[in-house]
Write a protein that holds these residues in place. Sequence first.
Motif, PDB file in Angstrom:
ATOM      1  N   ARG A 102       0.843  -1.317   0.069  1.00  0.00           N
ATOM      2  CA  ARG A 102      -0.120  -0.095  -0.066  1.00  0.00           C
ATOM      3  C   ARG A 102       0.916   1.376  -0.038  1.00  0.00           C
ATOM      4  N   ARG A 103       1.985   1.298   0.594  1.00  0.00           N
ATOM      5  CA  ARG A 103       2.941   2.335   0.643  1.00  0.00           C
ATOM      6  C   ARG A 103       3.786   2.488  -0.663  1.00  0.00           C
ATOM      7  N   HIS A 104       3.974   1.450  -1.395  1.00  0.00           N
ATOM      8  CA  HIS A 104       4.885   1.337  -2.600  1.00  0.00           C
ATOM      9  C   HIS A 104       4.002   0.740  -3.637  1.00  0.00           C
ATOM     10  N   PRO A 105       2.959   1.160  -4.098  1.00  0.00           N
ATOM     11  CA  PRO A 105       2.224   0.577  -5.262  1.00  0.00           C
ATOM     12  C   PRO A 105       3.012   0.234  -6.288  1.00  0.00           C
ATOM     13  N   ALA A 106       2.829  -0.804  -7.186  1.00  0.00           N
ATOM     14  CA  ALA A 106       3.570  -1.103  -8.249  1.00  0.00           C
ATOM     15  C   ALA A 106       3.156  -0.197  -9.641  1.00  0.00           C
ATOM     16  N   PRO A 107       4.319   0.435 -10.282  1.00  0.00           N
ATOM     17  CA  PRO A 107       4.120   1.127 -11.275  1.00  0.00           C
ATOM     18  C   PRO A 107       3.278   0.753 -12.222  1.00  0.00           C
ATOM     19  N   GLY A 108       2.487   1.269 -13.246  1.00  0.00           N
ATOM     20  CA  GLY A 108       1.785   0.611 -14.093  1.00  0.00           C
ATOM     21  C   GLY A 108       2.624  -0.125 -15.303  1.00  0.00           C
ATOM     22  N   TRP A 110       4.785  -2.254 -15.252  1.00  0.00           N
ATOM     23  CA  TRP A 110       4.737  -3.736 -14.816  1.00  0.00           C
ATOM     24  C   TRP A 110       3.622  -4.426 -15.325  1.00  0.00           C
ATOM     25  N   THR A 111       2.333  -3.805 -15.378  1.00  0.00           N
ATOM     26  CA  THR A 111       1.176  -4.386 -15.873  1.00  0.00           C
ATOM     27  C   THR A 111       1.326  -4.488 -17.445  1.00  0.00           C
ATOM     28  N   ALA A 112       1.895  -3.285 -17.921  1.00  0.00           N
ATOM     29  CA  ALA A 112       1.929  -3.281 -19.296  1.00  0.00           C
ATOM     30  C   ALA A 112       3.138  -4.563 -19.895  1.00  0.00           C
ATOM     31  N   GLY A 116       2.125  -7.284 -22.218  1.00  0.00           N
ATOM     32  CA  GLY A 116       2.976  -7.273 -23.522  1.00  0.00           C
ATOM     33  C   GLY A 116       3.445  -8.618 -23.736  1.00  0.00           C
ATOM     34  N   GLY A 117       3.844  -9.422 -22.558  1.00  0.00           N
ATOM     35  CA  GLY A 117       4.301 -10.777 -22.660  1.00  0.00           C
ATOM     36  C   GLY A 117       3.337 -11.800 -23.205  1.00  0.00           C
ATOM     37  N   VAL A 118       2.205 -11.551 -22.538  1.00  0.00           N
ATOM     38  CA  VAL A 118       0.827 -12.537 -22.995  1.00  0.00           C
ATOM     39  C   VAL A 118       0.802 -12.288 -24.369  1.00  0.00           C
ATOM     40  N   ALA A 119       0.855 -11.102 -24.822  1.00  0.00           N
ATOM     41  CA  ALA A 119       0.570 -10.871 -26.416  1.00  0.00           C
ATOM     42  C   ALA A 119       1.669 -11.578 -27.304  1.00  0.00           C
ATOM     43  N   LEU A 120       3.000 -11.271 -26.745  1.00  0.00           N
ATOM     44  CA  LEU A 120       4.094 -12.070 -27.504  1.00  0.00           C
ATOM     45  C   LEU A 120       4.081 -13.495 -27.522  1.00  0.00           C
ATOM     46  N   SER A 148       7.398 -15.445 -22.559  1.00  0.00           N
ATOM     47  CA  SER A 148       7.630 -16.084 -20.853  1.00  0.00           C
ATOM     48  C   SER A 148       8.091 -15.259 -19.845  1.00  0.00           C
ATOM     49  N   ALA A 149       9.114 -14.671 -20.250  1.00  0.00           N
ATOM     50  CA  ALA A 149      10.053 -13.854 -19.389  1.00  0.00           C
ATOM     51  C   ALA A 149       9.195 -12.687 -19.102  1.00  0.00           C
ATOM     52  N   ALA A 150       8.783 -11.907 -19.925  1.00  0.00           N
ATOM     53  CA  ALA A 150       8.123 -10.684 -19.748  1.00  0.00           C
ATOM     54  C   ALA A 150       6.895 -11.118 -19.130  1.00  0.00           C
ATOM     55  N   ALA A 151       6.043 -11.947 -19.266  1.00  0.00           N
ATOM     56  CA  ALA A 151       4.856 -12.332 -18.470  1.00  0.00           C
ATOM     57  C   ALA A 151       4.966 -12.542 -17.276  1.00  0.00           C
ATOM     58  N   ALA A 152       6.073 -13.315 -16.867  1.00  0.00           N
ATOM     59  CA  ALA A 152       6.515 -13.772 -15.417  1.00  0.00           C
ATOM     60  C   ALA A 152       7.123 -12.519 -14.728  1.00  0.00           C
ATOM     61  N   VAL A 153       7.982 -11.873 -15.296  1.00  0.00           N
ATOM     62  CA  VAL A 153       8.461 -10.615 -14.207  1.00  0.00           C
ATOM     63  C   VAL A 153       7.287  -9.557 -14.213  1.00  0.00           C
ATOM     64  N   GLY A 154       6.640  -9.417 -15.152  1.00  0.00           N
ATOM     65  CA  GLY A 154       5.451  -8.406 -15.392  1.00  0.00           C
ATOM     66  C   GLY A 154       4.538  -8.700 -14.260  1.00  0.00           C
ATOM     67  N   ALA A 155       4.069  -9.989 -14.035  1.00  0.00           N
ATOM     68  CA  ALA A 155       3.250 -10.426 -13.079  1.00  0.00           C
ATOM     69  C   ALA A 155       3.821 -10.295 -11.321  1.00  0.00           C
ATOM     70  N   ILE A 156       5.130 -10.775 -11.447  1.00  0.00           N
ATOM     71  CA  ILE A 156       5.702 -10.497 -10.195  1.00  0.00           C
ATOM     72  C   ILE A 156       5.604  -8.969  -9.649  1.00  0.00           C
ATOM     73  N   LEU A 157       5.974  -8.064 -10.766  1.00  0.00           N
ATOM     74  CA  LEU A 157       6.216  -7.087 -10.222  1.00  0.00           C
ATOM     75  C   LEU A 157       4.946  -6.009 -10.286  1.00  0.00           C
ATOM     76  N   TRP A 158       3.828  -6.326 -10.799  1.00  0.00           N
ATOM     77  CA  TRP A 158       2.454  -5.996 -10.762  1.00  0.00           C
ATOM     78  C   TRP A 158       1.949  -6.154  -9.388  1.00  0.00           C
TER      79      TRP A 158
END
Length: 554
Positions: A102-108, A110-112, A116-120, A148-158
């Motif tokens: 809550r103090r440090h929300p994830a930047p948008g 990482w969602t992108a 984007g990884g799912v799209a790839l 796979s790498a983008a979807a996984a990293v993005g999910a964790i940081l999302w």
Amino acid sequence: MAFDMGDGGMTDTGLDSKRARPEMPKRTHRALLLIALFVAELVLLALAYQFLATIDCSATDAETTCRGLRSLVARALAVFAVAVVLLWARPGLASRFERLARRHPAPGQWTALHLGGVALLLVPLFVAAGADMAPMFGRLLPFWLAGSAAAAVGAILWLAPLPVWRKAAGKDAPVVVGAFAGALVLPDLADLVLPLWWHWPQLTAMTFHAVAGLLELIGAPVYEDAAGYILGAGDFYVHIAHQCSGVEGLALVTGFTLLYAALFRDQIRVPHYWLVILPLGLLLSWALNVLRIAVLIVIGDLVSPDLAVNGFHSYAGWLFFILLALGLMWFVHSTPWLHRTPAERPAPPPLRQDWDAARILPFVAFMLVSTVAAAFFFHPELGYPLKAAVMAGALAWFLPAYRGRDWRPTAPALMVGVAVGAFWIVAAPEDNMDAFVVSQLLTGLSETALILWIVCRVVGTIAFVPLIEELFFRGYILARLDRGGMGWRIVALAVSSALFGLMHGRWWEAALAGLVFGILALWRGRLADAVWAHVAANAVVAALALWRGDWALI
């Protein structure tokens, strides 16, 4: 336009932002919702590659790499299941995570990155266009690896930035790392125990004869060749090899039983737990596998051999066994007799009133029931009444979250929707083989069944699908990515529209329609405008489909 910057969600004017704070924190609640979303994406990808692609790993120049990529589905499912158990078992970990996130929300971004990884990962489906992917494996491999790498990293940081993960783990870090490491290697451990199928003749014989007995019980004409492990009904036969033996399920249930015992070691009554739960889990896993093989044979005999092998057989393995393992853990947690002291149970959150859940979970339910329809019906369209019932139930469950919002239609939204519907009709391909297949299948239905199917198809198309898709793509994805400023809005529109397009067979027309709906949602900050435009578009298309009998037009 009003935004709730705490969770990145678009809100309508007059939204009552006062919500109860249950013992399970909202951010943890949101984490569970995102995990459900990721599972739905995983199921969608598996479904797409199963039915829209052909690839034989043994025919590629990199068989090990190909099989490793295929195993990512099982690994991801295991990781998601372990994440749910960890959040459930460690309230302290969950509360720390909530407070820091809550103090440090994830930047948008990482969602992108994740989307984007799912799209790839979907790009090879368009490049290969239904052809055999084995000869093109080398050219397509970068899309799979990068996606796979983008979807996984993005999910964790999302879910949360890395510092939040590190600080939230705290003293539970060894447990968290060990649990996730175990989940990642669980498919490999399952592979190691597969030879038990051949070296444990008692299990082999018991499974084989149980399936045959179940088929005889339902009156199916059974063919048995116990020496060759060949079993069938009618003209459909299967060789029950080690891959479909169910040994993987036994290993999976055992793994989750050990995980629960480790996480709740101070609470469980050891003799009761090991003497009851482990044998019960193994028995249920074996019984589920017997049922799975029997259903596979019945589908292959009465419906479609291709559907049995490529549909039900592929999706009834890891997903079903993981659901069984989680259900077993829930049973243990809910049974006081198995605990020294009553297990700590956080107060259930008001899920039905949660706006995040109301935007995400109906879409997750839609994806899962679409997978079930593809697995159990000769053509997914024949399962539309089931899909309509699940969509209606999901929307009805979240009525408390939808009440109090401005859902009034506006003339501009309806006019734009009619124009989108007209565009969809004009851009439709002239020769549509799928339309012919669907029409032929529908002629085989009884009059009552056909009327029921048409009613469900029309109501689902006009009422349920627009609301579910707009809640997710414009209400959640678009609002989540829109961080203010023209640049972020362009990114939000592009990503949400592209993903919306990839959800549909006519992807570029759907992407353009999604772009229009997104602009409408951003114009006055009203999700209702996008919903009503989508309703109007689908109503125009459904009316023509009903008149022509061309259901592939929708």
